[in-house]
Design an enzyme around this catalytic site. Structure first.
Site, PDB file in Angstrom:
ATOM      1  N   GLY A  43     -53.434 -69.426  16.867  1.00 18.13           N
ATOM      2  CA  GLY A  43     -53.789 -68.053  16.520  1.00 18.13           C
ATOM      3  C   GLY A  43     -54.487 -67.301  17.638  1.00 18.13           C
ATOM      4  O   GLY A  43     -54.999 -66.208  17.425  1.00 18.13           O
ATOM      5  N   SER A  44     -54.468 -67.840  18.862  1.00 19.45           N
ATOM      6  CA  SER A  44     -55.215 -67.140  19.916  1.00 19.45           C
ATOM      7  C   SER A  44     -54.495 -65.874  20.374  1.00 19.45           C
ATOM      8  O   SER A  44     -55.138 -64.867  20.670  1.00 19.45           O
ATOM      9  CB  SER A  44     -55.502 -68.071  21.092  1.00 19.45           C
ATOM     10  OG  SER A  44     -54.342 -68.361  21.832  1.00 19.45           O
ATOM     11  N   ASN A  45     -53.175 -65.893  20.437  1.00 14.47           N
ATOM     12  CA  ASN A  45     -52.455 -64.659  20.783  1.00 14.47           C
ATOM     13  C   ASN A  45     -52.573 -63.631  19.664  1.00 14.47           C
ATOM     14  O   ASN A  45     -52.713 -62.432  19.924  1.00 14.47           O
ATOM     15  CB  ASN A  45     -50.985 -64.957  21.089  1.00 14.47           C
ATOM     16  CG  ASN A  45     -50.796 -65.453  22.512  1.00 14.47           C
ATOM     17  OD1 ASN A  45     -50.892 -64.680  23.458  1.00 14.47           O
ATOM     18  ND2 ASN A  45     -50.558 -66.753  22.660  1.00 14.47           N
ATOM     19  N   LEU A 116     -36.128 -70.749  14.831  1.00 16.66           N
ATOM     20  CA  LEU A 116     -35.275 -69.575  15.013  1.00 16.66           C
ATOM     21  C   LEU A 116     -35.596 -68.618  13.871  1.00 16.66           C
ATOM     22  O   LEU A 116     -35.739 -69.038  12.719  1.00 16.66           O
ATOM     23  CB  LEU A 116     -33.797 -69.966  14.931  1.00 16.66           C
ATOM     24  CG  LEU A 116     -33.104 -70.424  16.216  1.00 16.66           C
ATOM     25  CD1 LEU A 116     -31.623 -70.678  15.934  1.00 16.66           C
ATOM     26  CD2 LEU A 116     -33.278 -69.427  17.346  1.00 16.66           C
ATOM     27  N   ASN A 131     -41.554 -61.808  20.987  1.00 15.70           N
ATOM     28  CA  ASN A 131     -42.063 -63.179  21.076  1.00 15.70           C
ATOM     29  C   ASN A 131     -42.745 -63.344  22.420  1.00 15.70           C
ATOM     30  O   ASN A 131     -42.424 -62.639  23.373  1.00 15.70           O
ATOM     31  CB  ASN A 131     -40.910 -64.180  20.966  1.00 15.70           C
ATOM     32  CG  ASN A 131     -41.403 -65.615  21.040  1.00 15.70           C
ATOM     33  OD1 ASN A 131     -42.389 -65.985  20.382  1.00 15.70           O
ATOM     34  ND2 ASN A 131     -40.750 -66.446  21.838  1.00 15.70           N
ATOM     35  N   HIS A 133     -43.527 -66.374  25.292  1.00  9.40           N
ATOM     36  CA  HIS A 133     -43.173 -67.738  25.700  1.00  9.40           C
ATOM     37  C   HIS A 133     -44.013 -68.089  26.931  1.00  9.40           C
ATOM     38  O   HIS A 133     -44.160 -67.258  27.836  1.00  9.40           O
ATOM     39  CB  HIS A 133     -41.674 -67.804  26.028  1.00  9.40           C
ATOM     40  CG  HIS A 133     -41.237 -69.189  26.379  1.00  9.40           C
ATOM     41  ND1 HIS A 133     -40.945 -70.144  25.430  1.00  9.40           N
ATOM     42  CD2 HIS A 133     -41.077 -69.795  27.580  1.00  9.40           C
ATOM     43  CE1 HIS A 133     -40.607 -71.269  26.032  1.00  9.40           C
ATOM     44  NE2 HIS A 133     -40.686 -71.086  27.341  1.00  9.40           N
ATOM     45  N   ASP A 174     -35.523 -68.027  22.882  1.00  9.75           N
ATOM     46  CA  ASP A 174     -36.071 -67.565  24.176  1.00  9.75           C
ATOM     47  C   ASP A 174     -35.098 -66.704  24.974  1.00  9.75           C
ATOM     48  O   ASP A 174     -35.135 -66.701  26.207  1.00  9.75           O
ATOM     49  CB  ASP A 174     -36.536 -68.769  25.014  1.00  9.75           C
ATOM     50  CG  ASP A 174     -37.611 -69.575  24.295  1.00  9.75           C
ATOM     51  OD1 ASP A 174     -38.389 -68.969  23.532  1.00  9.75           O
ATOM     52  OD2 ASP A 174     -37.641 -70.801  24.473  1.00  9.75           O
ATOM     53  N   GLU A 203     -51.465 -65.013  28.854  1.00  5.50           N
ATOM     54  CA  GLU A 203     -50.775 -64.553  27.636  1.00  5.50           C
ATOM     55  C   GLU A 203     -51.618 -63.531  26.875  1.00  5.50           C
ATOM     56  O   GLU A 203     -51.097 -62.552  26.327  1.00  5.50           O
ATOM     57  CB  GLU A 203     -50.479 -65.738  26.712  1.00  5.50           C
ATOM     58  CG  GLU A 203     -49.416 -66.683  27.243  1.00  5.50           C
ATOM     59  CD  GLU A 203     -49.098 -67.774  26.237  1.00  5.50           C
ATOM     60  OE1 GLU A 203     -48.843 -67.460  25.071  1.00  5.50           O
ATOM     61  OE2 GLU A 203     -49.112 -68.956  26.628  1.00  5.50           O
TER      62      GLU A 203
HETATM   63  C1  GRF Z   1     -48.396 -69.756  23.081  1.00  9.65           C
HETATM   64  O1  GRF Z   1     -48.453 -70.561  24.224  1.00  9.65           O
HETATM   65  C2  GRF Z   1     -47.127 -68.959  23.064  1.00  9.65           C
HETATM   66  O2  GRF Z   1     -46.635 -68.678  24.319  1.00  9.65           O
HETATM   67  C3  GRF Z   1     -46.175 -69.867  22.340  1.00  9.65           C
HETATM   68  O3  GRF Z   1     -46.941 -70.539  21.390  1.00  9.65           O
HETATM   69  C4  GRF Z   1     -48.287 -70.575  21.820  1.00  9.65           C
HETATM   70  C5  GRF Z   1     -49.103 -70.017  20.712  1.00  9.65           C
HETATM   71  O4  GRF Z   1     -50.465 -70.146  20.986  1.00  9.65           O
HETATM   72  N1  GRF Z   1     -45.078 -69.133  21.769  1.00  9.65           N
HETATM   73  P1  GRF Z   1     -51.522 -69.455  20.047  1.00  9.65           P
HETATM   74  O5  GRF Z   1     -51.285 -69.955  18.662  1.00  9.65           O
HETATM   75  O6  GRF Z   1     -51.340 -67.992  20.152  1.00  9.65           O
HETATM   76  O7  GRF Z   1     -52.863 -69.889  20.589  1.00  9.65           O
END
Ligand code: GRF
Length: 220
Positions: A43-45, A116, A131, A133, A174, A203
């Site tokens: 959940g960090s993003n 997917l 998304n 990546h 991707d 990110e």
């Molecule tokens: C991230 O590295 C993102 O690039 C990938 O999954 C990971 C999710 O990390 N798709 P978080 O849950 O947002 O910390």
């Protein structure tokens, strides 16, 4: 924000969102975004996007976080941030159930979602799903390339740089047009874990910035 005035808002009713009132009219100038997290997602993003919207850096409001189970780590993070959560477990009718949970959203961001995306969601949100990546696609992407595996492959290949890619989501893993890439160096003594940490920090800059860009490109 002014540039977004008059932008058409669709689907104001939501399972996750609260009713929009006249007193909240400014809310209607913000794009409504939901975030799909996966079973491995920390959940960090998602948190980075929520914080960027609240700080006014991204003209959006995170309406809902959709998770596959109530015990995935991202759910506790979302609850801590006060963001509504919908739990949608995979299985029969998954696509339709996701679409129902996403009602009222204009954009969908995948963050740690490794499946997917069902066709129903792609049809409901054409060119409206992003998304992130953790590599510089098209390098080190595709089925099975997620999490630490990506960074293991980058280190094993002796790459001098890595980074992340925010892209539109298609029916393939991707792929889809790249919105934004941000780079960082791979250090000679990097392990996959140390590289993962550096890429994750990148990110957290890239995803809000990519969302800001696509929202600003939308006609008002
Ligand atoms: C991230 O590295 C993102 O690039 C990938 O999954 C990971 C999710 O990390 N798709 P978080 O849950 O947002 O910390």
């Amino acid at each position: 924000m002014g540039a977004r005035r008059g932008r058409r808002i669709f689907g104001l009713s939501s399972r996750c969102g609260s009713a929009i009132t006249l007193a909240d009219v400014k809310e209607t100038e913000r794009a409504s975004v939901s975030i799909l997290v996966g079973s491995r997602g920390r959940g960090s993003n998602m948190a980075a996007i929520v914080e960027a919207t609240r700080a006014g850096r991204v003209p959006a409001k995170v309406q809902c976080v959709v998770a596959p189970a109530s015990d995935v780590p991202a759910v506790a993070v979302a609850e801590g941030l006060g963001v509504p959560v919908a739990v949608v477990p995979p299985g029969e009718g998954y696509g339709e159930r996701l679409v129902a949970a996403l009602a009222g959203s204009e954009w969908v961001c995948l963050a740690g979602f490794t499946r997917l995306l069902p066709d129903e969601v792609l049809r409901r949100f054409p060119r409206r799903v992003l998304n992130i990546h953790p590599s510089l696609l098209p390098k080190f992407g595709g089925k099975g390339m997620y999490g630490i595996r990506v960074h293991e492959a980058v280190v094993a290949a002796g790459e001098m740089e890595s980074g992340c890619t925010v892209h539109y989501v298609t029916e393939h893993y991707d792929e889809g047009e790249v919105v934004l890439q941000m780079r960082c160096p791979v250090m000679p003594d990097d392990t996959p874990a140390s590289l993962a940490e550096r890429v994750l920090a990148v990110e957290h800059q890239a995803y809000p910035e990519a969302l800001r860009r696509v929202l600003n490109e939308q006609p008002s």
